[in-house]
Structures are given as structure tokens and as C-alpha cells.
Design an enzyme around this catalytic site. Structure first.
Site, PDB file in Angstrom:
ATOM      1  N   GLU A 133      16.893  12.023  22.049  1.00 29.05           N
ATOM      2  CA  GLU A 133      17.784  11.848  23.194  1.00 29.05           C
ATOM      3  C   GLU A 133      19.131  11.264  22.755  1.00 29.05           C
ATOM      4  O   GLU A 133      19.309  10.055  22.742  1.00 29.05           O
ATOM      5  CB  GLU A 133      17.126  10.961  24.243  1.00 29.05           C
ATOM      6  CG  GLU A 133      15.819  11.538  24.788  1.00 29.05           C
ATOM      7  CD  GLU A 133      15.231  10.692  25.902  1.00 29.05           C
ATOM      8  OE1 GLU A 133      15.927  10.450  26.898  1.00 29.05           O
ATOM      9  OE2 GLU A 133      14.069  10.260  25.753  1.00 29.05           O
TER      10      GLU A 133
ATOM     11  N   PHE B 111      10.590  -2.958  27.261  1.00 30.42           N
ATOM     12  CA  PHE B 111      11.415  -3.954  27.935  1.00 30.42           C
ATOM     13  C   PHE B 111      10.749  -4.387  29.236  1.00 30.42           C
ATOM     14  O   PHE B 111      10.052  -3.591  29.889  1.00 30.42           O
ATOM     15  CB  PHE B 111      12.812  -3.379  28.217  1.00 30.42           C
ATOM     16  CG  PHE B 111      13.605  -3.113  26.973  1.00 30.42           C
ATOM     17  CD1 PHE B 111      14.443  -4.080  26.448  1.00 30.42           C
ATOM     18  CD2 PHE B 111      13.485  -1.900  26.302  1.00 30.42           C
ATOM     19  CE1 PHE B 111      15.162  -3.848  25.284  1.00 30.42           C
ATOM     20  CE2 PHE B 111      14.196  -1.657  25.134  1.00 30.42           C
ATOM     21  CZ  PHE B 111      15.036  -2.640  24.623  1.00 30.42           C
TER      22      PHE B 111
ATOM     23  N   LEU C   9      26.161  11.173  23.932  1.00 23.48           N
ATOM     24  CA  LEU C   9      27.508  11.402  23.422  1.00 23.48           C
ATOM     25  C   LEU C   9      28.459  10.433  24.108  1.00 23.48           C
ATOM     26  O   LEU C   9      28.520  10.391  25.342  1.00 23.48           O
ATOM     27  CB  LEU C   9      27.938  12.851  23.675  1.00 23.48           C
ATOM     28  CG  LEU C   9      27.448  13.893  22.644  1.00 23.48           C
ATOM     29  CD1 LEU C   9      25.934  13.936  22.557  1.00 23.48           C
ATOM     30  CD2 LEU C   9      28.012  15.266  22.974  1.00 23.48           C
TER      31      LEU C   9
ATOM     32  N   ASP D 201       0.871  -1.161   0.000  1.00 24.13           N
ATOM     33  CA  ASP D 201       0.000   0.000   0.000  1.00 24.13           C
ATOM     34  C   ASP D 201       0.915   1.220   0.000  1.00 24.13           C
ATOM     35  O   ASP D 201       1.610   1.483   0.978  1.00 24.13           O
ATOM     36  CB  ASP D 201      -0.893  -0.011   1.233  1.00 24.13           C
ATOM     37  CG  ASP D 201      -1.721   1.259   1.349  1.00 24.13           C
ATOM     38  OD1 ASP D 201      -2.217   1.713   0.315  1.00 24.13           O
ATOM     39  OD2 ASP D 201      -1.841   1.784   2.467  1.00 24.13           O
TER      40      ASP D 201
ATOM     41  N   ASN E 172      19.746  16.219  25.612  1.00 30.49           N
ATOM     42  CA  ASN E 172      18.476  16.337  24.916  1.00 30.49           C
ATOM     43  C   ASN E 172      18.374  17.608  24.079  1.00 30.49           C
ATOM     44  O   ASN E 172      18.903  18.653  24.455  1.00 30.49           O
ATOM     45  CB  ASN E 172      17.318  16.299  25.911  1.00 30.49           C
ATOM     46  CG  ASN E 172      17.260  14.989  26.668  1.00 30.49           C
ATOM     47  OD1 ASN E 172      17.646  13.946  26.147  1.00 30.49           O
ATOM     48  ND2 ASN E 172      16.796  15.036  27.897  1.00 30.49           N
TER      49      ASN E 172
ATOM     50  N   ASP F 120       0.545   4.595  -0.037  1.00 31.69           N
ATOM     51  CA  ASP F 120       0.280   5.725   0.841  1.00 31.69           C
ATOM     52  C   ASP F 120       0.547   5.343   2.299  1.00 31.69           C
ATOM     53  O   ASP F 120      -0.105   4.468   2.856  1.00 31.69           O
ATOM     54  CB  ASP F 120      -1.184   6.151   0.663  1.00 31.69           C
ATOM     55  CG  ASP F 120      -1.598   7.242   1.622  1.00 31.69           C
ATOM     56  OD1 ASP F 120      -0.711   7.942   2.128  1.00 31.69           O
ATOM     57  OD2 ASP F 120      -2.806   7.393   1.863  1.00 31.69           O
TER      58      ASP F 120
ATOM     59  N   GLY G 154      16.130  17.329  30.092  1.00 33.24           N
ATOM     60  CA  GLY G 154      15.130  16.334  29.743  1.00 33.24           C
ATOM     61  C   GLY G 154      14.299  15.946  30.948  1.00 33.24           C
ATOM     62  O   GLY G 154      13.955  16.780  31.780  1.00 33.24           O
TER      63      GLY G 154
ATOM     64  N   TYR H 200      24.451  22.247  29.453  1.00 34.30           N
ATOM     65  CA  TYR H 200      23.134  22.772  29.100  1.00 34.30           C
ATOM     66  C   TYR H 200      23.273  24.143  28.460  1.00 34.30           C
ATOM     67  O   TYR H 200      24.055  24.981  28.894  1.00 34.30           O
ATOM     68  CB  TYR H 200      22.245  22.888  30.349  1.00 34.30           C
ATOM     69  CG  TYR H 200      21.871  21.563  30.954  1.00 34.30           C
ATOM     70  CD1 TYR H 200      21.142  20.630  30.226  1.00 34.30           C
ATOM     71  CD2 TYR H 200      22.236  21.251  32.264  1.00 34.30           C
ATOM     72  CE1 TYR H 200      20.793  19.413  30.784  1.00 34.30           C
ATOM     73  CE2 TYR H 200      21.890  20.035  32.836  1.00 34.30           C
ATOM     74  CZ  TYR H 200      21.165  19.109  32.082  1.00 34.30           C
ATOM     75  OH  TYR H 200      20.830  17.907  32.634  1.00 34.30           O
TER      76      TYR H 200
END
Length: 345
Positions: free
Chosen positions: A269, A299, A272, A21, A219, A23, A205, A281
Site C-alpha cells: 500500500e 495500535f 504517493l 540461528d 495499491n 536458517d 484496495g 486506477y
């Protein structure tokens, strides 16, 4: 056997052809629909996040207008809503799924799938259908075909239980599970993608990255990336992160609803992969996302979630050493910064 196939994912059923499909699967019309409805509802101080989509799929224009007007308490009649919004869809050369009285019956009946099988000269039982809508899944099963659902409705997979398989996106499709030739573009448990770029100041966050998970994320606000987020499916990605005053670092990131924590909004999120001695920040963070690892998942425990996140880290760290991905470390976008953020560094 594909490296992504194991005894935990055995062959389901032999298929000789695939019917898609278009679309909402190959074409991201849902993103356009979301942009239009988001813009319209903002005039009334309302926010469209796509979760009401399942209430309008398969509806005629009038029925869909009634649902939206009532759901959001809009100070207008359903006919007025339809008269103002429907031309916006036409201007984009799209018709929202089911929003056309003349084709709605055919769109969500099994006739289109049976016609496709006939033209392919295949038995319906040997066809594999890929659908994004609940009525489409129902129609595919009614045609006697196997159906893979790729839900276009966030956090509503339980509504697709009649499908033979449910995927987060087409990125997760494994044709070999249906006896079809496997895709050959996965490398070291990663899927290369067309790079995409996002950036902005690091914001606070939910405060659970470091405190709950032991995984400090940097974040980014999603306020300027609604359209971009609608184009990219929820899941775990990786790439490079640049901080103008600190350098470039490997990065793994989640985009989505974080089902374990049951987020009410889609978030970005990045993690690093470097030990920083202090928070940053407000600093400008630029990301170049170059690959995909896995779909978003829930989980059974916090421990299993943390284990999986660290596995994602190991996959990303190894993959980013490959020339295919490492070349993006020198992308000038990474160390670019806006004037407002450069001035205070």
C-alpha cells in the site's frame, strides 16, 4: 547513545556475544520453502500463505507431511506427498527446519547453544541468542541464555512470549539494548536498504485509505510478487513512485498484514506524497524502494494509527531530500510502462 534508543527502551542485560540461528534469520530459507509449497499446493487449487508454518516446524518429514495433507484436504497420502515434495527441497540445497529425522533432536535442543558458548569461551548467561522458531527460542532459554525472537511465522508473535524480546525482523535489532556496539547505518530515523523495484497497474484496495484514514493509497496487486514479498519483512518503507503520464513523486508505503485491520493477506500500500485531483486506477505505477522506517505494528486506536502514518510521512519526506536517497529519483525504471498500459494513456 543511539538515536533509536531512549528511556522507553532501556538496557536489558549485558551480553558479550551473539549466537545466531542461520536458517530463517540471515538466510531466507522460509521464502524458498514457501515457494515450493505454494507451487505444489496450487496443483490442487490450494493456496499456501505461510500461516500453517508453525504446525510443521520441529516435525519430522512424515509428521509434517501428515499435517499438510490433513490441513489442506489433499487427495493423496502423506507418504506420497513427502516423496514428491522432499526432493524439491533437496534440489534447492535446503532442509526445512526440523524436516530431517537425523538432526531434529539436536536442532531443537539446548545442546547446540551450549556447544557454541563453549567454543566461544563464554558463560551461557552472557550469550544473546537470535532465533526465528518457537522450539529454537525454547532451547535458547533452556541453555540459560537471553533470546531475541524474530518470528518466521506471520501474525503469531504471541507464541514467542518466552523470548526476552520479539522483533519484526533483524532490521529492528538494537544491539545497544544488550550492551553491544550499536549499528551505525541509521540515518535520520531511516535505514538505507538495497533498492528493490516493483510495478504494475493501480488496483482498488479495501476502500479505507481515503474514507477511513484520510490517506489515499495507490495499491498494487500482490499476485505477481509472492516471492518478493516473502523476501522483505512487513513494515513501513519509503522511496520514489513513478506514473508514466504524471511524473515522479515521493512515496511512503506499508507492506504487511495491517494488524489494526487484521488483514488476511499481505498487501502493498504505497502513499504517493502529492495531492492528485483525480483517481488513477489502472495506470502503471512503478516503485523504487530505497529505505526502511519501522516495523509493522498494531495500535490502540484509529487516531494513534493515523498519527503514526503522518509521522512516517514526515520522516520519508525529509529523508528523500538527502543525496543518499534523492539520487534514485532519476531511475529510468520509474517512468517505464508496459505496452498494455502505455497504449491507453
Amino acid at each position: 547513545m543511539s538515536p533509536r534508543t531512549s528511556m522507553a527502551n532501556p538496557l536489558k542485560k549485558l551480553a558479550s556475544c551473539v549466537i545466531l540461528d542461520l536458517d530463517g534469520t540471515l538466510l531466507n530459507t522460509d521464502g524458498i520453502v514457501g515457494d515450493i509449497l505454494r507451487g505444489f499446493l496450487s496443483k490442487y487449487g490450494k493456496q499456501w500463505d505461510g500461516r500453517e508454518a508453525h504446525k510443521i516446524v520441529g516435525k519430522t518429514p512424515k509428521e509434517a507431511a501428515v499435517v499438510i495433507v490433513e490441513e489442506y484436504g489433499l487427495p493423496c497420502l502423506a507418504d506420497e506427498f513427502a516423496a514428491e515434495v522432499y526432493p524439491l527441497f533437496s534440489s534447492q540445497n535446503i532442509i526445512p527446519k526440523g524436516w530431517n529425522d537425523q538432526i531434529v533432536m539436536f536442532e531443537f535442543s539446548n545442546l547446540r547453544f551450549l556447544e557454541a558458548a563453549k567454543r566461544l569461551k563464554k558463560e551461557p548467561s552472557s550469550c544473546l541468542v537470535i532465533e526465528d522458531s518457537i522450539p529454537g527460542v525454547t532451547a535458547g532459554k533452556a541453555a540459560g541464555m537471553e533470546v531475541v525472537a524474530v518470528p518466521s511465522i506471520p501474525k503469531q508473535t504471541h507464541l514467542y512470549e518466552s523470548a526476552d524480546d520479539i522483533l519484526n525482523s533483524l532490521l529492528d535489532l538494537q544491539p545497544e539494548k544488550w550492551g553491544l556496539p550499536p549499528f551505525k547505518d541509521w540515518i535520520e530515523c531511516t535505514l538505507p536498504i538495497e533498492p528493490w523495484y516493483i510495478g504494475g497497474p493501480v488496483v482498488k484496495g479495501f476502500g479505507r485509505g481515503s474514507k477511513v484514514l484520510g490517506i489515499p493509497t495507490a495499491n498494487l496487486s500482490t499476485s505477481n510478487y509472492a516471492s518478493l514479498l516473502s523476501e522483505h519483512v512487513s513494515g513501513v518503507y519509503f522511496g520514489w513512485a513513478g506514473l508514466s503520464s504524471r511524473g515522479v513523486f515521493k512515496m511512503v508505503m506499508s507492506i504487511g498484514w495491517n494488524p489494526y485491520f487484521n488483514n488476511t493477506e499481505k498487501t502493498i500500500e504505497p502513499w504517493l506524497l502529492h495531492e492528485f485531483e483525480e483517481d488513477f486506477y489502472g495506470e502503471e505505477l512503478n516503485l523504487v524502494i530505497v529505505g526502511y522506517i519501522r516495523p509493522e505494528a498494531n495500535f490502540p486506536s484509529l487516531e494513534s494509527l493515523i498519527t503514526k502514518i503522518h509521522e512516517d510521512r514526515r520522516i520519508a519526506e525529509r529523508a528523500l531530500d538527502l543525496p543518499l536517497y534523492s539520487k534514485y529519483k532519476d531511475d529510468p525504471y520509474l517512468l517505464r510502462c508496459s505496452d498494455s498500459n502505455c497504449n491507453h494513456l
